[in-house]
Write a protein that holds these residues in place. Structure first.
Motif, PDB file in Angstrom:
ATOM      1  N   LYS A 556       0.830  -1.204   0.000  1.00  0.00           N
ATOM      2  CA  LYS A 556       0.000   0.000   0.000  1.00  0.00           C
ATOM      3  C   LYS A 556       0.865   1.254   0.000  1.00  0.00           C
ATOM      4  CE  LYS A 556      -3.570  -2.437   2.582  1.00  0.00           C
ATOM      5  NZ  LYS A 556      -4.337  -2.504   3.836  1.00  0.00           N
ATOM      6  N   GLN A 557       0.316   2.282  -0.510  1.00  0.00           N
ATOM      7  CA  GLN A 557       0.987   3.572  -0.570  1.00  0.00           C
ATOM      8  C   GLN A 557      -0.081   4.656  -0.506  1.00  0.00           C
ATOM      9  OE1 GLN A 557       3.131   5.115  -4.185  1.00  0.00           O
ATOM     10  NE2 GLN A 557       4.923   4.481  -2.972  1.00  0.00           N
ATOM     11  N   GLU A 558       0.159   5.621   0.419  1.00  0.00           N
ATOM     12  CA  GLU A 558      -0.793   6.718   0.561  1.00  0.00           C
ATOM     13  C   GLU A 558      -0.050   8.033   0.460  1.00  0.00           C
ATOM     14  OE1 GLU A 558      -4.041   8.465   3.749  1.00  0.00           O
ATOM     15  OE2 GLU A 558      -3.597   6.325   3.727  1.00  0.00           O
ATOM     16  N   VAL A 559      -0.607   8.973  -0.222  1.00  0.00           N
ATOM     17  CA  VAL A 559       0.012  10.273  -0.445  1.00  0.00           C
ATOM     18  C   VAL A 559      -0.866  11.356   0.186  1.00  0.00           C
ATOM     19  CG1 VAL A 559       0.790  11.926  -2.178  1.00  0.00           C
ATOM     20  CG2 VAL A 559       1.063   9.480  -2.589  1.00  0.00           C
ATOM     21  N   ILE A 560      -0.235  12.221   1.032  1.00  0.00           N
ATOM     22  CA  ILE A 560      -0.942  13.367   1.619  1.00  0.00           C
ATOM     23  C   ILE A 560      -0.360  14.628   0.994  1.00  0.00           C
ATOM     24  CG2 ILE A 560      -1.448  14.653   3.736  1.00  0.00           C
ATOM     25  CD1 ILE A 560      -1.184  12.055   5.282  1.00  0.00           C
ATOM     26  N   ASN A 561      -1.212  15.348   0.321  1.00  0.00           N
ATOM     27  CA  ASN A 561      -0.815  16.624  -0.277  1.00  0.00           C
ATOM     28  C   ASN A 561      -1.283  17.759   0.628  1.00  0.00           C
ATOM     29  OD1 ASN A 561       0.253  15.874  -3.093  1.00  0.00           O
ATOM     30  ND2 ASN A 561      -1.688  14.764  -3.001  1.00  0.00           N
ATOM     31  N   TYR A 562      -0.394  18.677   0.938  1.00  0.00           N
ATOM     32  CA  TYR A 562      -0.737  19.813   1.807  1.00  0.00           C
ATOM     33  C   TYR A 562       0.150  20.992   1.412  1.00  0.00           C
ATOM     34  CZ  TYR A 562       3.471  18.375   4.342  1.00  0.00           C
ATOM     35  OH  TYR A 562       4.765  18.046   4.675  1.00  0.00           O
ATOM     36  N   SER A 563      -0.060  22.110   2.064  1.00  0.00           N
ATOM     37  CA  SER A 563       0.780  23.285   1.781  1.00  0.00           C
ATOM     38  C   SER A 563       1.190  23.943   3.091  1.00  0.00           C
ATOM     39  CB  SER A 563       0.029  24.284   0.898  1.00  0.00           C
ATOM     40  OG  SER A 563      -1.089  24.837   1.579  1.00  0.00           O
ATOM     41  N   VAL A 564       2.368  24.562   3.088  1.00  0.00           N
ATOM     42  CA  VAL A 564       2.883  25.308   4.238  1.00  0.00           C
ATOM     43  C   VAL A 564       3.202  26.723   3.750  1.00  0.00           C
ATOM     44  CG1 VAL A 564       4.695  25.502   5.977  1.00  0.00           C
ATOM     45  CG2 VAL A 564       3.810  23.241   5.322  1.00  0.00           C
ATOM     46  N   ASN A 565       2.469  27.669   4.332  1.00  0.00           N
ATOM     47  CA  ASN A 565       2.625  29.069   3.913  1.00  0.00           C
ATOM     48  C   ASN A 565       2.537  29.199   2.395  1.00  0.00           C
ATOM     49  OD1 ASN A 565       2.841  29.733   6.563  1.00  0.00           O
ATOM     50  ND2 ASN A 565       4.951  30.462   6.489  1.00  0.00           N
ATOM     51  N   GLY A 566       1.563  28.417   1.786  1.00  0.00           N
ATOM     52  CA  GLY A 566       1.303  28.514   0.353  1.00  0.00           C
ATOM     53  C   GLY A 566       2.189  27.661  -0.521  1.00  0.00           C
ATOM     54  N   LYS A 567       3.180  27.033   0.042  1.00  0.00           N
ATOM     55  CA  LYS A 567       4.089  26.195  -0.751  1.00  0.00           C
ATOM     56  C   LYS A 567       3.608  24.743  -0.679  1.00  0.00           C
ATOM     57  CE  LYS A 567       8.956  25.074  -1.413  1.00  0.00           C
ATOM     58  NZ  LYS A 567      10.343  25.281  -0.925  1.00  0.00           N
TER      59      LYS A 567
END
Length: 737
Positions: A556-567
Motif C-alpha cells: 500500500k501507498q498513501e500520499v498526503i498533499n498539503y501546503s505550508v505558507n502557500g508552498k
C-alpha cells in the motif's frame, strides 16, 4: 416355319397390374411401325400394385403373348424390351460437401467424386430405413455451391469448398429380379430395360415441351404412378396406392355388383344417361348415370387429392401442367377434381387421347390411347437406345458383384454396388490440433492424406470410365490423414532464464509452464482444446509475486498533499521499500540479467502526519532561548501564530490531504522579554539601567533572537537584587509552564 428375329424388329412388353401387352415393331430409318400386338388380362391377382406376386402365372401370360405374336407374324422372338414400374422407385434427397486444403481449380473428377459420394450417402440413408436391396438408377442435381455461394456449373471455378444437393433414384432389386425371372421362364432375353415413366415421356412430351415443369400421371387399376419432369429430365417419382379399382369397387358396394359388371358400367358413365345392371341377387335395375357419379364422387375426389399431395411434395410447388394417361385417367370427374386440388385451370390438365409421336406409326387394337402409351413408349425408348440395360458380373477388390445399370456401365456403378465409399478415394485433411496459449488460440495443422487409385486392366482409371462384363477393378486407398500433434515447446515462445541479485542473494529466474492448470514441462504432449499458460519474469512485479508469493494488493501507498505558507508539499507513506540497481522504481520496471533488486515490506501502513512533522526542517522560533545575566531562559515568542485551514492549531494536530498550514513569526524586544519575566521598568529605573546585547550596548526596543546574551546592570545593588529576584521568579514559572 418361323424365321429367327432380326435386328429390324423390336419386341416391347408392358407387364401391368391388370393386363400384359406385347407389341412387335419394325424399325425404319426414322420411326417404328407397329407390326402386331397382343393383350391378355390376368385371370387372378398375380400382379398387385405393379409388383409380380405370382411369377409362374405372369410368365405363362408372357409366353402366351410371345407364342401368339410369333405365330401371327411368322418370326421367332428371342429378345425383349421391358419397363419396371415407376411406383417401386425410391427417391432420396442428399447433400455432400468436399473441402480442399486451399483454393484450387475445380476439375471434372472433383465434381464426379462430389456427386457420386452424395448418391452414396443417399443410398446409405435408404438402407438405414429398411433392409431392402436397391439398384441405383440415376440422380438429378438440385443445387451446386462454391464456397457457400450457389452456382450453376462448378467446372473450372476456383474455391476451397464445393457442395451439391441432389435427388438420387433407386429401384428395389426384387422388382428387377422378378421381371428377369419372368422373362427367362418365357424363353426370352432382356435386351432393353427402362422405367415406365421414362418410356411414357418419350411419347407424351414432344421436344418443344422439354423445358416445361410437368407432372406425368399413369393411373392404372391398382396404383397411380407419378413422375415430375424439368428440363427434359425426370426429377422425382412417387406412387399413390389407390387408382381406378377404388372407383370400380365404390360402384360394386353401392349397387351390389360384381367387379367386371361395375368396371363395364364405369366405362359407360360418360356415354349414357342410364345404365341397366343385374346385381348379385339377379335383380335387374336401371340407374341414372348422374346418380352413380354422385356415389363415386368422394372416391374420385380422394384419389385426386392424394395425387396432388404427392406432386406438390415432389415438385415443391404446382407444376406448369399435368399429363394423365392409363385406364384410370378416364374415370368421370377426375380431371376437374385434380385441377381443383392443384389449383390449376382445366386446360392445364390433359388426358392423353392420341399418340402424336412422330416415332410411332400405328396403334394397338382394342386398347384406349391412354392405355397404349406405356407399351409404345417402351418400344420408342429401345429404338432411341435410351437407358440400354446392362447386366454385368464384375469384380471389385476380388469380390464378385452382379451389376445392373440402365445405361452404359461405368466404374462408379461398380463401386456403388460394392459399397466403396467414394470419399475414401479423396485425400482428406488431417484434423488440426487447437490449443489456447495465454488466451490466444494456436493451431497445429494435421497431415493431409493421399488420394486413392482405381485400377482397371493394370491402368489407373476415373470414375466415369466404361466397364464391360468380367471387368476386374482394384481400389487402392490412399494413406489416411493424421491429426495435428505437438508438445508444449511447439506453441510457446523460447524464453531464457535470468540471473539477478535479490536482497544481496543470487537468484535464477526460470520460466514456468502450466498445462490445464498443472505445472508442466516443454516436452509434454498436447491434446485438442488444451489450455497452456506460461510465466516469464519480465518485470519487478513478476519477481515479487513469485519469490514472496505476495499479492500486490497488500503493498500500500498513501500520499498526503498539503501546503505550508502557500508552498505545496507532499508526504508519501508506504509499507514497502523497492529499489532496482539502487534506484526507486515502479512494479512495471523491467528485469534483466545482472540486475540488483532490493525489496522489504511491512504488514501495517503508517499513514498519519502531524503539523510538527509537516513543519520539520523549517526554522520556526516559537520559543527564544536567551542568556540573561548569565542565566539561560526559554521564553515563548509572544508574536508566533500557527494556523491550519485559517484556524489556530497545535503542533500535535493531524494533517489531512489538502490541508493548508500557515505560521506567522515576529521578533520580541528586550522590553517584551523583561515584561515576560515580570519586571516592569519604571521611568526612573530605565534611567539607571545599563543594557548590553551580546556584549554591545543595546536599547529596550531592540529585537532579540535565540542564543542572544543580554546583560542588565543598575546603578545600585538593591535594584540589581530586585532584578535578579524577578528573573529567578520568572525562571521558576517558566519551568512550571
Amino acid at each position: 416355319m418361323p424365321v429367327t428375329e432380326n435386328e429390324d424388329l423390336i419386341f416391347a412388353l408392358d407387364i401391368g397390374t391388370r393386363t400384359v401387352v406385347g407389341v412387335v415393331f419394325e424399325q425404319l430409318e426414322d420411326r417404328l411401325v407397329v407390326k402386331g400386338a397382343k393383350t391378355l388380362e390376368h385371370q387372378s391377382r398375380s400382379m398387385l400394385d405393379g409388383q409380380i406376386h405370382n411369377v409362374p402365372e405372369v410368365a405363362a401370360k408372357v409366353k402366351e403373348i410371345k407364342l401368339g405374336l410369333e405365330e401371327e407374324l411368322g418370326i421367332e422372338l428371342q429378345k425383349v424390351a421391358i419397363a419396371a414400374a415407376g411406383r417401386a422407385l425410391k427417391t432420396v434427397e442428399s447433400e455432400f460437401a468436399l473441402e480442399f486444403e486451399s483454393s484450387k481449380e475445380i476439375t471434372a473428377e472433383d465434381i464426379r467424386t462430389l456427386e457420386f459420394t452424395a448418391v452414396q450417402r443417399a443410398q446409405e440413408r435408404l438402407m438405414d430405413q429398411d433392409e431392402v436391396a436397391y439398384h441405383f438408377v440415376g440422380y438429378s442435381t438440385i443445387k451446386n455451391r462454391l464456397d457457400e455461394m450457389v452456382i450453376n456449373d462448378l467446372l473450372g471455378q476456383r474455391g476451397a469448398k464445393i457442395s451439391v444437393q441432389l435427388v438420387a433414384t433407386f429401384l428395389p432389386r426384387v422388382v428387377v429380379d422378378s421381371l428377369l425371372t419372368v422373362i427367362k421362364q418365357a424363353d426370352l432375353e432382356v435386351d432393353h430395360l427402362t422405367l415406365e415413366p421414362i418410356a411414357a415421356s418419350t411419347i407424351l412430351i414432344p421436344q418443344h415441351m422439354h423445358d416445361f415443369n410437368l407432372a406425368l400421371i399413369d393411373i392404372g387399376a391398382g396404383t397411380a404412378d407419378i413422375a415430375v419432369t424439368q428440363d427434359g429430365s425426370i426429377i422425382g417419382y412417387a406412387m399413390v396406392p389407390v387408382a381406378g379399382d377404388e372407383i370400380t369397387e365404390a360402384i360394386c358396394d353401392a349397387y351390389m355388383l360384381d367387379y367386371h359388371t361395375a368396371e363395364r358400367i364405369k366405362r359407360q358413365l360418360t356415354e349414357k344417361e342410364t345404365v341397366k345392371v343385374k346385381d348379385i341377387l339377379d335383380q335387374k335395375v336401371e340407374v341414372a348415370t348422374q346418380e352413380i357419379m354422385g356415389r363415386i364422387e368422394p372416391k374420385v375426389e380422394e384419389l385426386a387429392k392424394l395425387i396432388a399431395e404427392e406432386i406438390i411434395d415432389l415438385n415443391r410447388q404446382e407444376p406448369q401442367a399435368v399429363i394423365c394417361f392409363g385406364g384410370g385417367s378416364l374415370s368421370p370427374l377426375f380431371k376437374d377434381k385434380l385441377g381443383q386440388a392443384l389449383n390449376l385451370t382445366s386446360n392445364r390438365i390433359g388426358i392423353k387421347h392420341t399418340v402424336d409421336s412422330h416415332y410411332v406409326e400405328g396403334g394397338i387394337e382394342g386398347l384406349a390411347v391412354s392405355q397404349e402409351i406405356t407399351p409404345l413408349g417402351i418400344g420408342v425408348s429401345s429404338f432411341l437406345n435410351q437407358n440400354k440395360a446392362n447386366f454385368l458380373d464384375v469384380k471389385v477388390n476380388q469380390e464378385l458383384i452382379h451389376l445392373f445399370t440402365l445405361g452404359e456401365a461405368k466404374v462408379a456403378d461398380a463401386l456403388l454396388a460394392a459399397e466403396i465409399d467414394f470419399k475414401d478415394l479423396e485425400p482428406t485433411l488431417g484434423l488440426a490440433l487447437t490449443v489456447e496459449v495465454n488466451g490466444e488460440v494456436k493451431i497445429i495443422p494435421g497431415q493431409p492424406g493421399t488420394a486413392g487409385k482405381i485400377i482397371l486392366a493394370g491402368e489407373e482409371v476415373e470414375l466415369d470410365t466404361p466397364i464391360s462384363d468380367g471387368a476386374e477393378i482394384e481400389v487402392e486407398f490412399g494413406e489416411k490423414s493424421q491429426p495435428g500433434q505437438g508438445v508444449v515447446a511447439d506453441v510457446v515462445p523460447e524464453i531464457e532464464a535470468k540471473e539477478i541479485e535479490v536482497n544481496n542473494q543470487p537468484v535464477l529466474l526460470e520460466p514456468k509452464y502450466y498445462l490445464n492448470g498443472q505445472e508442466t514441462t516443454l516436452d509434454a504432449s498436447l491434446a485438442d482444446r488444451d489450455e497452456i499458460t506460461y510465466r516469464e519474469f519480465k518485470t519487478v512485479e513478476d519477481v515479487i509475486t513469485e519469490l514472496w508469493e505476495l499479492d500486490l494488493a497488500k503493498l500500500k501507498q498513501e500520499v498526503i498533499n498539503y501546503s505550508v505558507n502557500g508552498k505545496a508539499k507532499k508526504e508519501v507513506f508506504s509499507n514497502y521499500q523497492l529499489q532496482l540497481n539502487n534506484q526507486e522504481v515502479g512494479f512495471d520496471a523491467e528485469i534483466e540479467t545482472g540486475d540488483r533488486l532490493f525489496f522489504e515490506f511491512e504488514e501495517e501502513l503508517r499513514d498519519s502526519l502531524t503539523v510538527e512533522e509537516a513543519l520539520e526542517g523549517m526554522k520556526i522560533e516559537s520559543e527564544l532561548e536567551l542568556i540573561i545575566n548569565n542565566r539561560s531562559l526559554e521564553i515563548p515568542n509572544s508574536n508566533f501564530k500557527l494556523l491550519k485551514n485559517e484556524e489556530e492549531t497545535t503542533f500535535e494536530a493531524k494533517v489531512e490531504d489538502g490541508d493548508q498550514i500557515t505560521y506567522q513569526i515576529a521578533g520580541m524586544t528586550i522590553r517584551q522579554v523583561l515584561n515576560y519575566i515580570n519586571y516592569n521598568l519604571s521611568p526612573q529605573t530605565e534611567d539607571k539601567m545599563s543594557l548590553k546585547k551580546n556584549g554591545q550596548p543595546a536599547q529596550l526596543e531592540e529585537l532579540v533572537s535565540s542564543g542572544d546574551k543580554i546583560d542588565i546592570q543598575l546603578s545600585n545593588s538593591s535594584t540589581k537584587d530586585k532584578l535578579n529576584a524577578n528573573q529567578s521568579e520568572s525562571e521558576t514559572e517558566n519551568k512550571k509552564a
